[in-house]
Design a protein around this motif. Structure first.
Motif, short mmCIF file in Angstrom:
data_model
loop_
_atom_site.label_atom_id
_atom_site.label_comp_id
_atom_site.label_asym_id
_atom_site.label_seq_id
_atom_site.Cartn_x
_atom_site.Cartn_y
_atom_site.Cartn_z
N GLU A 571 -21.68 57.64 48.72
CA GLU A 571 -21.10 56.57 49.53
C GLU A 571 -21.36 55.16 49.00
O GLU A 571 -20.62 54.23 49.31
N THR A 572 -22.42 54.98 48.22
CA THR A 572 -22.87 53.63 47.85
C THR A 572 -22.70 53.39 46.35
O THR A 572 -23.15 54.20 45.54
N GLY A 573 -22.06 52.28 45.99
CA GLY A 573 -21.96 51.91 44.59
C GLY A 573 -23.33 51.68 43.99
O GLY A 573 -24.26 51.23 44.67
N ARG A 574 -23.49 51.98 42.69
CA ARG A 574 -24.80 51.86 42.06
C ARG A 574 -24.67 51.80 40.55
O ARG A 574 -23.61 52.15 39.99
N MET A 575 -25.75 51.40 39.92
CA MET A 575 -25.87 51.46 38.47
C MET A 575 -26.89 52.56 38.15
O MET A 575 -27.96 52.62 38.76
N VAL A 576 -26.54 53.46 37.22
CA VAL A 576 -27.47 54.52 36.85
C VAL A 576 -27.76 54.44 35.35
O VAL A 576 -26.92 53.97 34.56
N LYS A 577 -28.93 54.91 34.99
CA LYS A 577 -29.36 54.99 33.60
C LYS A 577 -29.36 56.45 33.17
O LYS A 577 -29.86 57.32 33.90
N ILE A 578 -28.82 56.76 32.00
CA ILE A 578 -28.76 58.12 31.49
C ILE A 578 -29.40 58.17 30.10
O ILE A 578 -28.74 57.87 29.09
N PRO A 579 -30.68 58.51 30.02
CA PRO A 579 -31.31 58.67 28.70
C PRO A 579 -30.70 59.86 27.98
O PRO A 579 -30.44 60.91 28.59
N LEU A 580 -30.47 59.72 26.69
CA LEU A 580 -29.85 60.78 25.89
C LEU A 580 -30.87 61.53 25.05
O LEU A 580 -30.56 62.07 23.99
N SER A 581 -32.09 61.61 25.52
CA SER A 581 -33.17 62.27 24.76
C SER A 581 -32.91 63.75 24.54
O SER A 581 -33.56 64.37 23.69
N PHE A 582 -31.99 64.35 25.29
CA PHE A 582 -31.69 65.77 25.09
C PHE A 582 -30.87 66.01 23.83
O PHE A 582 -30.74 67.16 23.38
#
Length: 630
Positions: A571-582
């Motif tokens: 429901e809520t707009g947001r900023m997310v971080k996605i580390p690509l360590s995989f």
């Protein structure tokens, strides 16, 4: 000498992860530990009630909880005596599965604890894994009637939030993430249920349900109790119709038993989603049976977007599936009304199936369950579908999940296995891990999916529902949610973004994934090349750190050397971080972002490395998709 032998036995069992505690010469508490001693279960009698607790890393995650099954008016959990230390065994095997990953390790310790109540002898069977617990009861000899069950889960005071679904005959109610106190009391709710306890995650459900009625839950304060909404007054044990000798009869090691009552325990959401406990406790396929013919894939179908299929239009749908490089096309409800030039529906169905074969697309066919409710009619119908050249069946509108109907499900899985037909149950009960026994049970509905986000029925889905589903219905197994709406007219009532819609196909596991929209929206999409290559089963799955139950869900999934990322926002707009360590090395990636319009995307191609972290802005109902690697 007797006490020395007992001491040696205790030391031996302790080494196996199993400890028996004695008091006053009688069995008072039996403790079973998992292979690496991460999980421990204590079984005892307290206040005349057979009970248990569960510890994870020495912390109690299930408080003192009642056990018991009521048979022939005898509550096996009341005034129960534990009559022996029990028989102990261990399990360590590997097998393959179509799912969040391809290879499974099944490693557990098991205890069969002899008990007596009301003159009835039975065993409480407990299997303990490093990621959870399963328990079941043997049915006392001579039992005529199952009346109820006392098995409960007493949630600790530290329980912070819980994912649950409302009551629905076909599991099509909304999913929620709330405080425990917000679940209605004394009303059935549908599992699986997932809850957080002091930073740990637990999910409770059932497995290997063959001839018991489907289990839901009933809350009273902190206690969640097993409940049978489709058999409120119980059922006869000798109730079963003749489904054939090869159909499982619900026995375990030669004894009639209840289904497993399961509790997955994980230190984080990644371990929770990757748990195989429900399939682990189900039987392996019948020895010598070959399921190599079962092939996952993508499926096009027409009902959601245009309604009943028109015979004259079928070639266009098969051609579109071929252009998309998709493996299947579903001939859905409406084909039974086809008539043309003196030809009946069966003749015309064969013609469209044959056309599909010419263009390299296999066919799955829809049927109403009322045409195959008994074993004889079912077998004849399935044989006819197979003879036409179809490779699968979708069975819809299935009655309440009583004990008789659960045996019908088992018989249907067996028939389809023998005939080499893929199977998709709709309007159905949740799965209980038996896709291990029958890999042809490839997907099933039992979910409030995109049929509830559809304009012609004025149905609208809240954003939150979809970010709850991975922790409710999807914990039971694959779900035919029919993802990826792209038609702008269908996304006006609730403005899910195209990136969110595509992410559904990554987040929601369904080994045969039925894409719901009209084919032109996929063929004309800026994501067309990605639709051609999206897998439906995975070699590895990682839950991204941005994930929060009921708020936002992000998965990174690997097939071969390629990683796919799907993020769905609530429901809520947001900023997310996605580390690509995989990632294992620097590689090319295609990134799909939300843009100002919910029916468009920003697309970017860039080189990515394991040291990178993506910053992604998500709109309400927004999403993100990436394909990284070849």
């Amino acid at each position: 000498m007797k006490y020395i032998k007992q001491g040696l036995l205790a030391l031996l069992l302790c080494g196996m992860g199993i400890v028996t505690v004695r008091a006053n010469g009688k069995e008072k508490t039996v403790q079973i530990k998992s292979p690496h001693k991460q999980v421990a279960v204590n079984v005892f009698v307290e206040n005349d009630r057979l009970s248990y607790t569960v510890l994870y890393a020495n912390e109690k995650v299930i408080d003192v909880s009642p056990l018991g099954l009521t048979v022939d008016s005898v509550d096996l959990g009341y005034k129960t005596h534990i009559t022996g230390a029990g028989k102990f065994s261990s399990l360590n095997e590997k097998y393959s599965v179509f799912g969040n990953h391809s290879s499974v390790i099944n490693n557990a310790n098991e205890a069969s604890i002899p008990c007596e109540a009301g003159g009835r002898q039975f065993n409480l069977i407990i299997r303990v894994y490093d990621d959870g617990v399963a328990l079941r009861y043997t049915i006392p000899a001579g039992t005529k009637y199952i009346e109820g069950e006392s098995t409960s889960w007493n949630l600790p005071e530290s329980t912070s939030k819980i994912a649950w679904s409302g009551f629905s005959q076909s599991y099509e109610a909304f999913s929620h993430v709330t405080q425990l106190s917000e679940i209605p009391e004394n009303q059935p709710i549908m599992g699986p249920l997932t809850f957080e306890v002091s930073g740990k995650y637990l999910s409770i459900s059932e497995a290997d349900c063959i001839n018991f009625s489907d289990m839901s839950f009933m809350r009273r304060d902190h206690l969640l109790k097993a409940y049978f909404p489709f058999a409120k007054n119980g059922w006869k044990v000798e109730h079963l119709t003749d489904n054939g000798p090869a159909v499982p009869d619900g026995s375990y090691k030669g004894q009639k038993v209840s289904p497993w009552r399961t509790t997955i325990i994980a230190k984080n959401l990644n371990d929770l989603i990757n748990s195989d406990l429900l399939t682990n406790v189900c039987p392996a396929p019948q020895q010598g049976r070959d399921f190599s013919w079962v092939k996952p894939g993508r499926c096009l179908w027409q009902w959601w977007s245009v309604g009943a299929p028109k015979f004259e239009d079928q070639a266009n749908w098969y051609d579109a599936a071929a252009r998309l490089k998709w493996e299947y096309y579903l001939v859905d409800d409406g084909w039974r009304d086809w008539r043309k030039d003196g030809k009946d529906q069966w003749t015309l169905l064969k013609e469209v199936i044959d056309y599909g074969k010419k263009v390299g697309v296999q066919s799955i066919v829809w049927v109403d369950s009322k045409e195959c409710r008994n074993a004889v009619d079912r077998r004849k119908y399935l044989e006819r579908i197979k003879a036409l050249g179809a490779v699968g069946i979708k069975i819809d509108f299935i009655p309440d999940a009583t004990a008789d109907m659960m045996q019908w499900y088992a018989g249907t899985m067996e028939d389809c296995a023998e005939l080499k037909l893929l199977l998709n149950f709709h309007g159905s009960v949740k799965p209980t891990g038996l896709r291990r026994t029958y890999p042809n049970d490839i997907t099933r509905e039992a979910v409030r999916g995109n049929e509830y986000q559809i304009s012609r029925y004025s149905r609208v889905m809240p954003f939150q529902h979809y970010v709850c589903l991975p922790f409710t219905r999807l914990m039971a197994g694959p779900a035919d949610i029919t993802p990826v709406i792209l038609n702008p007219e269908e996304l006006k009532s609730k403005q899910y973004t195209w990136a969110n819609e595509f992410a559904q196909a990554i987040v929601f596991l369904s080994p045969v994934t039925h894409f719901c929209d009209q084919y032109k929206f996929y063929l004309e999409s800026p994501m067309f090349d990605l639709f051609q290559t999206i897998p439906t089963v995975w070699d590895e799955t990682k839950v991204l750190s941005c994930t929060s139950m009921g708020e936002v869900v992000g998965f990174a999934r690997r097939k071969g050397n390629t990683w796919w990322i799907g993020v769905m926002n609530g429901e809520t707009g947001r900023m997310v971080k996605i580390p690509l360590s995989f990632l294992s090395k620097m590689t090319e990636g295609t990134l799909i972002y939300d843009t100002q319009s919910n029916t468009a995307v920003d697309r970017e191609k860039r080189t990515l490395s394991p040291h990178d972290t993506l910053s992604v802005k998500l709109a309400p109902g927004g999403g993100f998709v990436a394909r990284i690697g070849l």
